[in-house]
Design a protein around this motif. Structure first.
Motif, PDB file in Angstrom:
ATOM      1  N   ARG A  19     -45.944   5.882 -40.282  1.00 53.96           N
ATOM      2  CA  ARG A  19     -45.625   5.343 -38.958  1.00 53.96           C
ATOM      3  C   ARG A  19     -46.698   5.676 -37.939  1.00 53.96           C
ATOM      4  O   ARG A  19     -47.025   4.861 -37.081  1.00 53.96           O
ATOM      5  N   GLY A  79     -38.028   2.303 -39.188  1.00 51.13           N
ATOM      6  CA  GLY A  79     -39.060   1.365 -38.744  1.00 51.13           C
ATOM      7  C   GLY A  79     -38.573  -0.064 -38.749  1.00 51.13           C
ATOM      8  O   GLY A  79     -38.823  -0.823 -37.814  1.00 51.13           O
ATOM      9  N   GLY A 122     -43.328   1.349 -34.089  1.00 46.81           N
ATOM     10  CA  GLY A 122     -43.727   2.709 -34.433  1.00 46.81           C
ATOM     11  C   GLY A 122     -43.283   3.721 -33.401  1.00 46.81           C
ATOM     12  O   GLY A 122     -42.965   4.862 -33.739  1.00 46.81           O
ATOM     13  N   GLY A 160     -45.065   0.445 -41.263  1.00 44.09           N
ATOM     14  CA  GLY A 160     -44.958   1.823 -40.823  1.00 44.09           C
ATOM     15  C   GLY A 160     -44.111   2.664 -41.760  1.00 44.09           C
ATOM     16  O   GLY A 160     -44.462   3.802 -42.101  1.00 44.09           O
TER      17      GLY A 160
END
Length: 507
Positions: free
Chosen positions: A85, A404, A129, A80
């Motif tokens: 993401r 992330g 995410g 991501g």
């Protein structure tokens, strides 16, 4: 993917239509994964009956999902950060929906375990995410509030899961517990395309591919240890399969850690753990989620098998947790930002432990009002106090460009805690084979497991004493001996430069 400074117009502010859209998307996505976990818990007795599953089979139905989720969530967070993401989140939602349909079509325990592993891959792609999108899309001063709302409303999905699962099981079959995810996935993808801005870590562009070798080692490590723990009670510790799995797991974990320390582009940047608050908060997450995973697996079985509850009644028993999460989770996140998270991170796990000890009275003949309700109310209060602050604390203690990865680490640790608890607790509780169908055996095992889980929750509360109280902008000064990281904002506990955010194309 282009790079450059984030435009101010791309920053989402609390209370705006864009904020509501981003929150709805992330809550629906992560809530779908949490909902599935709790729905499956309440469906376990019916699944076991229809598919003739043993205790080990039921463990694998839960752990197959948690295993792939925990093992791959780190690489998913990195994907991501690198490729976008929103993009990885949407891929995860689609994957999860398709795998859920396959779970609903399973005709054997082995097939259900295999499709649950596939479902866990989708969960790994979408779960980090959700938090990373919130951390990078919202203005810095609105993040704790957004995460609090996400925790509360998303937590409701987990809490309402047993009730919904019970209704679905009685309405037709346990298969509806999986098939319900398909329409939710379709709605989530539509919301993401309409409201969620794309974001990535510019520093990762052009650095080559993510470290899939490290992800493979982590998967082997978790799979080996889990297999050894699940199969040892039935096969015996000296069984060649158990020994081989255990050795492979330990070697895989050791190799994973060594590779992270030596790699120029590690899957889990070691510098994240140089921050004491990040490390302590994740340790707290591990023990508390281990305790939660063990209790939630056994409670719905105890209510149905030992107290004679229907699946719907067993789901209704946890309704107070839902109501408490609905009313107080957002406020809990806001309170942590005002006074610092430490007080809540200490008292929350202690209240969870108190609720678990109250659950010791839930045995054959126990009344709902006299035994079940007080316990789940205290349990829910502790849960609402700790969930939003610990999540916000972990993310705030990491640099923005690692949002992330930090979310992936925290989620992997939480899932690993639940994974290992589900693998170990039945053996500690003395449950094996079809013993979970015997009320007397299940009650004795339930009570032993509660004591272990309460001890884990207390350990989490004690760990929280090491959390830096000003990480969310609280009043406490940073101790002189603990210098902030280079470029870190002392007041807010995260790196000053914002991560690049690109606007979504609104439909």
């Amino acid at each position: 993917m282009s790079s450059g400074p984030a435009a101010s117009a791309d920053v989402v502010r609390w209370g705006s239509p864009a904020a509501r859209g981003v929150l709805a998307t992330t809550i629906l996505g992560s809530g779908m994964a949490m909902l599935d976990g709790t729905i499956v818990n309440v469906a376990l007795p019916r699944i076991g009956e229809e598919l003739h599953a043993s205790v080990a089979g039921l463990q694998w139905i839960l752990d197959g999902y948690l295993l792939s989720l925990a093992a791959l969530i780190l690489i998913a967070g990195s994907l991501g950060d690198r490729y976008g993401r929103r993009r990885v989140f949407v891929i995860g939602v689609v994957w999860f929906g398709v795998a859920s349909v396959l779970c609903g079509a399973a005709v054997s325990t082995e097939m259900l375990v295999a499709t649950r592993v596939l479902q866990g891959i989708g969960g790994a792609l979408l779960t980090p995410g959700s938090l990373a999108i919130l951390q990078t899309a919202f203005a810095r001063e609105d993040r704790a509030r957004a995460i609090g709302a996400w925790s509360g409303l998303g937590g409701i999905a987990a809490a309402i899961g047993p009730l919904l699962g019970g209704v679905l099981v009685q309405l037709w079959s346990w298969r509806l517990a999986f098939l319900i995810n398909l329409p939710l996935a379709v709605l989530c993808v539509w919301l993401a395309s309409k409201y969620v801005p794309e974001s990535c870590d510019d520093e990762l562009q052009g650095r080559g591919r993510p470290n899939f070798g490290a992800a493979a080692l982590g998967t082997v490590g978790l799979a080996g240890v889990t297999a050894a723990l699940v199969e040892a009670p039935a096969r015996g510790i000296g069984d060649p399969v158990v020994l081989a799995a255990g050795v492979a797991g330990l070697l895989g974990m050791a190799a994973f850690v060594r590779l992270q320390l030596r790699s120029a582009a590690p899957l889990v940047p070691p510098e994240l753990f140089r921050d004491r608050t990040f490390t302590v908060s994740n340790a707290l997450t591990f023990v508390v989620y281990a305790a939660l995973g063990g209790v939630m697996m056994l409670m719905v079985m105890q209510l149905q098998v030992s107290l004679g509850y229907s699946p719907t009644a067993a789901g209704l028993a946890g309704l107070p947790i839902t109501l408490i999460m609905l009313v107080f989770s957002g406020r809990s996140g806001g309170l942590a930002q005002r006074i610092g998270p430490r007080l809540q991170l200490v008292t929350g796990p202690l209240l969870i432990a108190a609720g678990m000890l109250l659950l010791l009275r839930v045995g054959p003949g126990a009344s709902y009002l006299g035994s079940v309700l007080p316990a789940v109310a205290v349990f829910g209060l502790g849960l609402v106090i700790v969930v939003a602050p610990v999540t916000a604390t972990v993310l705030a203690a990491a640099p923005d460009h690692h949002a992330g990865v930090a979310s992936g680490v925290n989620n992997a640790i939480a899932r690993s805690g639940g994974l290992l608890a589900i693998a170990v607790l039945p053996a500690i509780a003395g449950l094996s084979g079809a013993s979970y169908t015997d009320p007397a055996a299940l009650t004795a095992g339930w009570q032993r497991a509660l004591l272990v889980c309460a001890g884990l929750a207390v350990a989490g509360g004690l760990l929280a004493l090491g959390v830096r109280n000003n990480v969310l902008g609280g009043p406490e000064e940073l101790p002189a001996a603990e210098d902030p990281r280079p470029g870190e904002c002392l007041h807010c506990g995260v790196d000053a430069p914002p991560t690049h955010v690109r606007s979504a194309h609104h439909s």
